[in-house]
Design an enzyme around this catalytic site. Structure first.
Site, PDB file in Angstrom:
ATOM      1  N   GLU A  25      41.679  28.257  39.927  1.00  0.00           N
ATOM      2  CA  GLU A  25      41.731  28.158  41.387  1.00  0.00           C
ATOM      3  C   GLU A  25      41.189  26.800  41.831  1.00  0.00           C
ATOM      4  O   GLU A  25      40.405  26.172  41.102  1.00  0.00           O
ATOM      5  CB  GLU A  25      40.864  29.290  41.978  1.00  0.00           C
ATOM      6  CG  GLU A  25      40.876  29.338  43.498  1.00  0.00           C
ATOM      7  CD  GLU A  25      40.313  30.640  44.070  1.00  0.00           C
ATOM      8  OE1 GLU A  25      39.768  31.456  43.290  1.00  0.00           O
ATOM      9  OE2 GLU A  25      40.426  30.836  45.292  1.00  0.00           O
ATOM     10  N   ASN A 172      47.190  37.311  47.859  1.00  0.00           N
ATOM     11  CA  ASN A 172      46.022  37.610  47.026  1.00  0.00           C
ATOM     12  C   ASN A 172      44.982  38.330  47.877  1.00  0.00           C
ATOM     13  O   ASN A 172      44.701  37.907  49.004  1.00  0.00           O
ATOM     14  CB  ASN A 172      45.403  36.306  46.496  1.00  0.00           C
ATOM     15  CG  ASN A 172      44.024  36.533  45.873  1.00  0.00           C
ATOM     16  OD1 ASN A 172      43.904  37.068  44.787  1.00  0.00           O
ATOM     17  ND2 ASN A 172      42.977  36.140  46.595  1.00  0.00           N
ATOM     18  N   GLU A 173      44.440  39.386  47.355  1.00  0.00           N
ATOM     19  CA  GLU A 173      43.365  40.130  48.043  1.00  0.00           C
ATOM     20  C   GLU A 173      43.671  40.240  49.541  1.00  0.00           C
ATOM     21  O   GLU A 173      42.857  39.894  50.397  1.00  0.00           O
ATOM     22  CB  GLU A 173      41.994  39.492  47.786  1.00  0.00           C
ATOM     23  CG  GLU A 173      41.634  39.546  46.315  1.00  0.00           C
ATOM     24  CD  GLU A 173      40.159  39.312  45.989  1.00  0.00           C
ATOM     25  OE1 GLU A 173      39.389  38.904  46.872  1.00  0.00           O
ATOM     26  OE2 GLU A 173      39.781  39.558  44.832  1.00  0.00           O
ATOM     27  N   TYR A 245      35.522  42.697  39.005  1.00  0.00           N
ATOM     28  CA  TYR A 245      34.503  41.824  38.417  1.00  0.00           C
ATOM     29  C   TYR A 245      33.329  42.662  37.940  1.00  0.00           C
ATOM     30  O   TYR A 245      32.968  43.670  38.576  1.00  0.00           O
ATOM     31  CB  TYR A 245      34.008  40.806  39.452  1.00  0.00           C
ATOM     32  CG  TYR A 245      35.001  39.684  39.688  1.00  0.00           C
ATOM     33  CD1 TYR A 245      35.092  38.624  38.804  1.00  0.00           C
ATOM     34  CD2 TYR A 245      35.856  39.714  40.783  1.00  0.00           C
ATOM     35  CE1 TYR A 245      36.019  37.590  39.008  1.00  0.00           C
ATOM     36  CE2 TYR A 245      36.776  38.687  40.993  1.00  0.00           C
ATOM     37  CZ  TYR A 245      36.845  37.629  40.106  1.00  0.00           C
ATOM     38  OH  TYR A 245      37.760  36.624  40.296  1.00  0.00           O
ATOM     39  N   GLU A 301      42.365  39.283  38.036  1.00  0.00           N
ATOM     40  CA  GLU A 301      41.006  38.709  38.156  1.00  0.00           C
ATOM     41  C   GLU A 301      40.040  39.707  37.536  1.00  0.00           C
ATOM     42  O   GLU A 301      39.951  40.855  37.982  1.00  0.00           O
ATOM     43  CB  GLU A 301      40.639  38.440  39.617  1.00  0.00           C
ATOM     44  CG  GLU A 301      41.393  37.262  40.190  1.00  0.00           C
ATOM     45  CD  GLU A 301      40.909  36.828  41.573  1.00  0.00           C
ATOM     46  OE1 GLU A 301      39.707  36.970  41.871  1.00  0.00           O
ATOM     47  OE2 GLU A 301      41.761  36.363  42.349  1.00  0.00           O
ATOM     48  N   GLN A 350      37.167  32.356  35.535  1.00  0.00           N
ATOM     49  CA  GLN A 350      38.287  31.451  35.598  1.00  0.00           C
ATOM     50  C   GLN A 350      38.225  30.507  34.405  1.00  0.00           C
ATOM     51  O   GLN A 350      37.211  30.461  33.707  1.00  0.00           O
ATOM     52  CB  GLN A 350      38.252  30.681  36.914  1.00  0.00           C
ATOM     53  CG  GLN A 350      38.406  31.584  38.144  1.00  0.00           C
ATOM     54  CD  GLN A 350      38.661  30.815  39.432  1.00  0.00           C
ATOM     55  OE1 GLN A 350      38.863  29.609  39.420  1.00  0.00           O
ATOM     56  NE2 GLN A 350      38.650  31.521  40.557  1.00  0.00           N
TER      57      GLN A 350
HETATM   58  O1  AHR Z   1      37.587  34.223  41.510  1.00  0.00           O
HETATM   59  C1  AHR Z   1      36.873  33.999  42.662  1.00  0.00           C
HETATM   60  C2  AHR Z   1      37.390  34.789  43.864  1.00  0.00           C
HETATM   61  O2  AHR Z   1      37.199  36.155  43.641  1.00  0.00           O
HETATM   62  C3  AHR Z   1      38.868  34.673  44.150  1.00  0.00           C
HETATM   63  O3  AHR Z   1      39.182  33.570  44.922  1.00  0.00           O
HETATM   64  C4  AHR Z   1      39.150  35.924  44.911  1.00  0.00           C
HETATM   65  O4  AHR Z   1      40.482  36.359  44.760  1.00  0.00           O
HETATM   66  C5  AHR Z   1      38.123  36.903  44.389  1.00  0.00           C
HETATM   67  O5  AHR Z   1      37.462  37.548  45.417  1.00  0.00           O
END
Ligand code: AHR
Length: 498
Positions: A25, A172-173, A245, A301, A350
């Site tokens: 990103e 995205n999101e 995450y 992600e 990432q």
């Molecule tokens: O990876 C960091 C961020 O986490 C990304 O931009 C977003 O899609 C997610 O919330």
């Protein structure tokens, strides 16, 4: 002693190489400094891409790269990132640190990076602050080889040949940074946007594959999002994403990436293992609308998210990477392999210098993180066939946390070689493993080992503190073989059968 049974005759499906994908990103030092330094940099580069990083990623066999975001994607206007660099628009990266984005890395640079890496492209389009026309013209710009305003513009900007877009994310999101939409609203928007993702035929390339369209999926356990989006838009998509995450405590106390105790270590691994529950539960909803599993679950992600390193810009999400991260990667990749019937791509967040990165850089220096080594060790699973494998389960109990002691998966490639990957999660206990084949016996076993203390990591001063070594101590027997997994270790085995 733990026992692992593998049935070499029972192939359960292809492990898409894309499960080993990554994400880059416009965030912190991922693109700028990490991947792209510009043609005039003293850091050795090819067309602006760091040679050291590109070479390391090729060795890791990076199969696919997602770009330009993330939250950045829904603020990105692709026209700002094409044409002569000196006239490209400068903007503020409002999401990530409020820094100046000069758009010197745009579509052509991303495609050049993927060309050098030999990987597939996953472009994430803007729905939150973009338009259908903008997205559809981007697709035309990138992929059309005939005469059209956008294809002509691409040629004028230096690329006679069209680019290949393998995957296209439609937003995205969009439940959050991508527009705060309800699932019903997004699902209808998705239906509209995806209509204009055209698959331009190519005279030169009649076998050109259609673009794989990915709808924005749920945040963690938002099962209603999956339900609504599948119900309303399921038949218009090839893939549905999922973001998860590993946060050890909560968003306000994410904890240090390097300083933690044993209970915290197990808490992190417990949180990481929740990925399996998420795949099962989102998968069950998808099954209702797509029993044949045509729509891939795209975990685009995932990874650890700790407090950023002291003294660094909090908007840059720069964190170190220890053996704990390696264990998170190892257990998660084993989970993905075992769910390859539904999970068709995954992109750890990432690639460089951000979150659970495989590479960290500082000026001209570069280091490979423990997570990098796991990806490289697991690479033989890419495009292999998952084999049926079962473990006599053992659990570790630490305070309130209960985690499996060992995670495994096994696959066989076209040459008949079997790859077995094992992760011993125990912080302090070795595990004796017996591997038994349901049929046949092993002629030879070679392997690699990654192990260390749970808090161990590589620094620019000691870049090889954590590295792989050749595995020793495998004892063959008639049915299989046995070996010992050190505490906090990852093993990758290559088995040739008789
Ligand atoms: O990876 C960091 C961020 O986490 C990304 O931009 C977003 O899609 C997610 O919330």
């Amino acid at each position: 002693m733990a026992k692992l049974y593998i049935n070499p005759a029972m192939k359960l499906g292809k492990i898409n190489k894309e499960l080993y994908g990554n994400f880059s990103e416009h965030l912190g030092r991922c693109i700028y400094e990490g991947l792209y330094v510009g043609e005039d940099s003293p850091i050795p580069n090819t067309n602006g891409m760091r040679n050291d990083v590109v070479n390391a990623l090729k060795e890791m066999k990076l199969p696919v790269l997602r770009w330009p975001g993330g939250c950045f994607a829904d603020e990105y206007h692709w026209e700002d990132g094409v044409g002569p660099k000196e006239s490209r628009k400068k903007m503020i990266n409002t999401h990530w640190g409020g820094v100046l984005e000069d758009n010197s890395f745009g579509t052509h640079e991303f495609m050049e990076l993927c060309r050098q890496l030999g990987c597939e492209t996953y472009v994430n389009a803007n729905v939150g602050s973009g338009t259908v026309r903008e997205m559809s013209e981007w697709v035309e710009y990138m992929t059309f080889d005939g005469v059209s305003p956008m294809a002509d513009l691409r040629r004028a900007n230096g690329s006679e040949e069209p680019f290949t877009v393998n995957y296209l994310g439609v937003g995205n999101e969009n439940w959050g940074c991508g527009g705060n939409m309800t699932p019903e609203h997004y699902a209808n928007e998705y239906r509209r946007y995806q209509t204009y993702v055209r698959n331009y035929p190519s005279e030169k390339n009649p076998d050109k594959k259609p673009i794989y369209k990915i709808a924005c999926g749920a945040n963690v356990d938002d099962f209603n999002w999956t339900e609504q989006v599948m119900k309303i838009a399921g038949r218009y998509m090839d893939g549905l994403s999922l973001h998860y995450y590993t946060i050890t405590d909560d968003w306000t106390h994410k904890g240090s990436a390097t300083e933690f105790d044993v209970p915290t270590y197990y808490r992190t691994l417990g949180r990481a293992s929740y990925m399996e529950t998420l795949i099962n539960r989102h998968g069950a909803i998808m099954d209702k609308y797509d029993a044949d599993k045509k729509v891939g679950l795209i975990v685009d992600e995932w990874g650890t998210w700790f407090d950023c390193e002291p003294g660094t810009n909090p908007g840059f999400l720069y964190q170190q990477n220890t053996m704990r991260d390696a264990m998170v990667a190892a257990l998660t990749l084993n989970i993905f392999n075992k769910h390859c019937d539904r999970v068709k791509m995954a992109n750890i967040a990432q690639l460089v210098n951000v979150l659970q990165a495989v590479i960290l850089t500082e000026g001209e220096k570069m280091l490979l993180t423990p997570t990098y080594h796991v990806f490289k060790m697991y690479a033989p699973h890419q495009n292999a066939q998952l084999l049926d494998s079962r473990m006599e389960l053992e659990w570790i109990e630490n305070g309130n946390e209960k985690v499996r002691k060992v995670y495994e998966s096994a696959s066989v490639n076209e040459a008949g070689e079997i790859t077995v990957t094992l992760a011993n999660l125990s912080a302090d206990e070795a595990e004796s493993m017996e591997i038994v084949f349901a049929e046949g016996s092993a002629a030879s076993v070679t392997g690699e080992l990654l192990t260390g203390k749970i808090t161990e990591y590589n620094t620019f001063e000691h870049p090889d503190a954590v590295k792989t070594t050749q595995l020793t101590g495998v004892t063959m027997n008639e049915k299989g073989f046995s070996l010992e997994l050190p505490p906090c270790s990852v093993v990758s085995l290559c088995v040739k059968m008789k």
